[in-house]
Design a protein around this motif. Structure first.
Motif, mmCIF file in Angstrom:
data_model
loop_
_atom_site.group_PDB
_atom_site.id
_atom_site.type_symbol
_atom_site.label_atom_id
_atom_site.label_comp_id
_atom_site.label_asym_id
_atom_site.label_seq_id
_atom_site.Cartn_x
_atom_site.Cartn_y
_atom_site.Cartn_z
ATOM 1 N N LYS A 74 3.034 -5.995 28.100
ATOM 2 C CA LYS A 74 4.330 -6.491 28.813
ATOM 3 C C LYS A 74 5.460 -5.549 28.467
ATOM 4 O O LYS A 74 5.638 -5.857 27.073
ATOM 5 C CB LYS A 74 4.539 -7.831 28.991
ATOM 6 N N THR A 75 6.214 -5.031 28.934
ATOM 7 C CA THR A 75 7.490 -4.205 28.793
ATOM 8 C C THR A 75 8.432 -5.226 28.082
ATOM 9 O O THR A 75 8.567 -6.295 28.556
ATOM 10 C CB THR A 75 7.993 -3.166 29.841
ATOM 11 N N ASP A 76 9.480 -4.668 27.110
ATOM 12 C CA ASP A 76 10.787 -5.321 26.902
ATOM 13 C C ASP A 76 11.492 -4.999 27.390
ATOM 14 O O ASP A 76 12.084 -3.757 27.727
ATOM 15 C CB ASP A 76 10.872 -4.748 25.245
ATOM 16 N N LEU A 77 12.088 -5.846 28.264
ATOM 17 C CA LEU A 77 13.376 -5.633 29.037
ATOM 18 C C LEU A 77 14.679 -5.934 28.338
ATOM 19 O O LEU A 77 14.939 -6.191 27.217
ATOM 20 C CB LEU A 77 13.219 -6.692 30.268
ATOM 21 N N GLY B 293 -1.454 -7.818 23.745
ATOM 22 C CA GLY B 293 -1.728 -6.755 24.861
ATOM 23 C C GLY B 293 -3.196 -6.678 25.289
ATOM 24 O O GLY B 293 -3.981 -7.713 25.029
ATOM 25 N N SER B 294 -3.744 -5.617 26.066
ATOM 26 C CA SER B 294 -5.063 -5.594 26.485
ATOM 27 C C SER B 294 -5.441 -4.229 26.236
ATOM 28 O O SER B 294 -4.825 -3.365 26.411
ATOM 29 C CB SER B 294 -5.242 -5.982 27.972
ATOM 30 N N ILE C 252 8.474 -1.290 22.731
ATOM 31 C CA ILE C 252 7.805 -2.545 22.728
ATOM 32 C C ILE C 252 8.106 -3.332 21.479
ATOM 33 O O ILE C 252 8.401 -2.674 20.403
ATOM 34 C CB ILE C 252 6.296 -2.443 23.020
ATOM 35 N N THR C 253 7.709 -4.445 21.289
ATOM 36 C CA THR C 253 7.831 -5.210 20.111
ATOM 37 C C THR C 253 6.414 -5.785 19.355
ATOM 38 O O THR C 253 5.773 -6.049 19.948
ATOM 39 C CB THR C 253 8.572 -6.682 20.276
ATOM 40 N N ASN D 174 6.605 -7.989 9.440
ATOM 41 C CA ASN D 174 7.177 -8.480 10.479
ATOM 42 C C ASN D 174 7.341 -7.659 11.615
ATOM 43 O O ASN D 174 7.193 -6.418 11.596
ATOM 44 C CB ASN D 174 8.574 -8.918 10.233
ATOM 45 N N LYS D 175 7.370 -8.285 13.107
ATOM 46 C CA LYS D 175 7.252 -7.575 14.224
ATOM 47 C C LYS D 175 8.554 -6.994 14.257
ATOM 48 O O LYS D 175 9.767 -7.492 13.757
ATOM 49 C CB LYS D 175 6.962 -8.674 15.342
ATOM 50 N N LYS D 176 8.786 -5.697 14.847
ATOM 51 C CA LYS D 176 9.956 -5.186 15.245
ATOM 52 C C LYS D 176 9.628 -4.340 16.543
ATOM 53 O O LYS D 176 8.769 -3.884 16.805
ATOM 54 C CB LYS D 176 10.489 -4.116 14.133
ATOM 55 N N LYS D 177 10.888 -4.131 17.080
ATOM 56 C CA LYS D 177 11.129 -3.018 18.221
ATOM 57 C C LYS D 177 10.854 -1.817 17.775
ATOM 58 O O LYS D 177 11.688 -1.285 16.907
ATOM 59 C CB LYS D 177 12.394 -3.656 19.191
ATOM 60 N N PHE D 178 9.957 -0.956 18.567
ATOM 61 C CA PHE D 178 9.924 0.442 18.145
ATOM 62 C C PHE D 178 9.460 1.237 19.487
ATOM 63 O O PHE D 178 9.149 0.631 20.478
ATOM 64 C CB PHE D 178 8.684 0.602 17.076
#
Length: 697
Positions: A694-697, A676-677, A583-584, A545-549
């Motif tokens: 794109k940054t996580d705000l 991303g790129s 980022i996530t 799963n995706k997670k914020k790290f």
């Protein structure tokens, strides 16, 4: 079947690799638990022996006090002072006796800790002591206990003589005799105290030797478990390397077979295209939803009187079934197969009669109508002629009754017409048979085309999966090499520690502090090696799963796994990492993408033998974007190939050292999985890879 069998072998070996890893980890854990249990048991014995040393020291101290008290009694003249000192003498005797009983039977030892502070009492600590053999009378009890009784008797007799001396001071002769008896009595005391001191020192020496034996046992136990653990880790790493080689060999076999299969498929597709273009029946593919032409063969384009490019994309009802008003038997009337005679409109406005067959197929999840048709214009014209002839014959037959001769002529004409009609009917039957054969060939062609499209889609997905596995295995091989580099220095250090202990022991310089420091440094090295295994395991764990790290932590973890390879090649790594950038996504996949880029930079720096090689890693936040750049000073990438380096199987390293999948997998992870790129460009001294999110705000 062979390719599938090889895939199963690869999966089996990967599972075996995981099982070996977990079994090895469990075995190392069991060894550590067993070592801890053994050390705890030995540590208990060591603490008990340490208490015994304290008791022996207490006995020696009380013996010193006892001897000093004895000689103070000899020189004292005051009865009150003699009584007080005699009480102290008795106290010392009791203390020694209690210590001897404690050594024999065990119990609680009251250790007095001197604080040497004003207004603060000394601290007493109760320490348990366990006697090793309570059934047998210990040596110290046999040697010292009788001498304590003798020391007590000597003191009692001395006290009596001194008391008598004090009473007979007026009688000079009697006083002199008692004084002489006192000095004779006192002469026997030093040898007694000397033997008691020798016995006490022997007991203390024996206890000290036992204490050192226990310390040596701790060292031997740790060394034994350490060597066993090193052996297990070496076996596990050897198995990892062997199985990884087997996996890579099987993957190469699979890729070779896939390449042969693709070549065979390309030949089949070429053959199918040749058949489709050469068949003498019109074939068109129509989108079921939009009713527009997707593809046509040359015969269909010829019937429509237009080029293939002008037909594709047009509404099918402009040419097929124009009189039906846009109603489709397949999509609107829900028929599975539709066979009928229809009129097609040509590009120049003329029409053709055709026999049409239509059916629906699904290609790559898209419903497509396949229509085949054969030109029956000549058959229709023949039928019209037959009908016209029939009408003419009927009119002539009506006149036959009026004119026999004319009828005979007409009969002759009729016979001729009949013969011609039979010929035309025979030609029509041949045309119908040809049409049926064409329809059967077209139906078979459609089935084969459908099967090949489905097969190619499945193979494309399998190819992506195999490339991801191959990239993982290539990264795993690289990581095993990194771990080998990272372990070489700790193993050298541990070997030096062991040799240093042996040298110090041989020269008699091995102190307890030096030994403790060496053991501590050795354990630090072992903990570092254990942490390397944990980092290796976590790196290859799949992210479900995706997670914020935190990006900085992920980059640091990647560098810890690969820095040995850079150090061994004298490559300098400069870090400019901004903190608190999150980022996530998938942290392990991101680490793999960065690792592939770093390995490429290291390989090109080594290959080109760059003087002063260095890699710069810069992480920063710019407005709403997070940008990570990895640059080197290897001279850059050839402009003729820079646009190809992200393609699968494209490599400049050669087949023996490169798979051509690293950068392709990195781009897939960054752009497809993490949105991303990943781009590359040449800078002043080398190349720069840029990852942007794109940054996580």
């Amino acid at each position: 079947m062979a390719a599938l069998f090889n895939k199963h072998i690869v999966v089996s070996y990967v599972v075996l690799l995981i099982v070996i890893f977990f079994l090895g980890s469990a075995l190392i854990l069991a060894f550590n638990i067993s070592l801890s249990s053994s050390l705890n048991e030995i540590e208990g014995q060591r603490r008990n022996q340490e208490v015994k040393n304290l008791i022996c020291q207490d006995i020696i101290m009380n013996l010193n006090k006892l001897e000093n008290s004895f000689f103070r009694i000899v020189v004292m003249t005051s009865e009150q002072a003699i009584d007080s000192e005699f009480n102290n003498y008795g106290t010392y005797l009791r203390n020694i006796g209690e210590d001897l009983i404690l050594l024999k039977e065990g119990g609680i030892y009251n250790q007095q800790i001197l604080l040497n502070l004003e207004d603060i009492d000394n601290y007493n600590r109760e320490v348990p002591f366990v006697a090793t053999d309570t059934e047998t009378v210990p040596f110290e009890f046999i040697e010292i206990a009788p001498k304590l009784v003798l020391a007590e008797d000597i003191a009692i007799k001395l006290k009596k003589l001194i008391s008598g001396r004090n009473k007979l001071k007026s009688n000079t002769r009697a006083f002199a005799d008692i004084r002489k008896s006192i000095f004779t009595h006192v002469k026997h005391a030093p040898p007694l105290f000397l033997r008691m001191h020798e016995n006490a020192n022997a007991i203390f020496y024996e206890s000290q030797m036992q204490f050192e034996e226990i310390d040596n046992l701790v060292i031997k136990t740790k060394k034994k478990y350490f060597l066993a653990e090193i052996l297990i880790v070496s076996i596990i790493m050897a198995l990892f390397i062997i199985i990884s080689i087997i996996i890579i060999r099987n993957i190469l076999k699979i890729l070779l077979k896939q390449k042969k299969t693709q070549e065979k498929m390309a030949a089949e597709e070429k053959k199918l295209s040749t058949i489709m273009n050469s068949v003498q029946a019109g074939i068109v593919l129509i989108d079921e939803k939009t009713h527009t032409f997707i593809d046509v063969n040359p015969k269909a384009a010829e019937m429509f009187g237009a080029s293939k490019e002008n037909i594709i994309g047009k509404d099918c009802h402009q040419h097929i079934c124009p009189v039906n008003g846009g109603i489709c038997a397949i999509s609107d009337l829900k028929q599975q197969v539709h066979n009928a005679e229809r009129v097609i409109a040509r590009n120049n406005g003329s029409k053709k009669d055709v026999l049409k067959s239509a059916t629906k197929v699904n290609i790559a999840g898209k419903n497509i109508i396949v229509e085949t048709f054969v030109d029956i214009t000549e058959v229709k014209q023949a039928e019209g002629k037959i009908k016209q002839k029939s009408l003419e014959l009927e009119k002539q037959f009506e006149k036959s009754e009026k004119q026999r001769k004319a009828g005979m002529v007409i009969l002759g004409d009729l016979n001729k017409a009949t013969k011609k009609l039979k010929v035309e009917i025979s030609e029509r039957k041949l045309a119908e048979k040809s049409l049926q054969d064409s329809e059967e060939k077209l139906r078979t062609l459609n089935i084969k085309l459908k099967e090949k499209v489905v097969l190619e889609v499945a193979k494309s997905r399998e190819k992506d999966r195999v490339m991801l596995v191959q990239s993982k295995q290539a990264a795993m091989g690289e990581m095993i090499g990194n771990i080998a580099h990272q372990w070489r220095q700790p193993l050298n250090d541990i070997g030096l520690y062991v040799q240093n202990i042996q040298d110090k022991y041989e020269y008699g310089e091995l102190s307890e502090d030096a030994l403790a420091q060496t053991v501590e440094k050795t354990m630090d090295k072992l903990e570092y090696m254990s942490q390397t295994i944990d980092d290796f395991r976590n790196f290859f764990r799949s992210d479900k799963n995706k997670k914020k790290f935190l990006l900085k932590d992920s980059i640091d973890k990647t560098l810890s796994l690969t820095e040995a390879g850079f150090k061994n090649n004298f490559i300098e790594i400069n870090l400019y990492l901004q903190d608190n950038i999150y980022i996530t996504g998938y942290p392990n996949e991101f680490s793999q993408a960065v690792l592939n880029i770093l390995n490429n930079a290291k390989d090109i720096l080594v290959e080109r033998k760059i003087e002063g090689p260095q890699v710069k890693i810069n992480l920063s936040r710019q407005e709403k974007n997070v940008i990570l750049t990895v640059s080197d000073n290897a001279g850059g990438i050839d402009e003729n190939i820079i646009d190809k380096i992200f393609e699968p199987y494209y490599t400049t390293k050669g087949k023996l050292t490169g798979t051509g999948l690293g950068l392709y997998i990195s781009k897939t992870i960054i752009e497809r999985n993490m949105m991303g790129s990943l781009t590359v460009r040449n800078i002043k001294d080398g190349a720069e890879f840029k990852i942007e999110f794109k940054t996580d705000l």
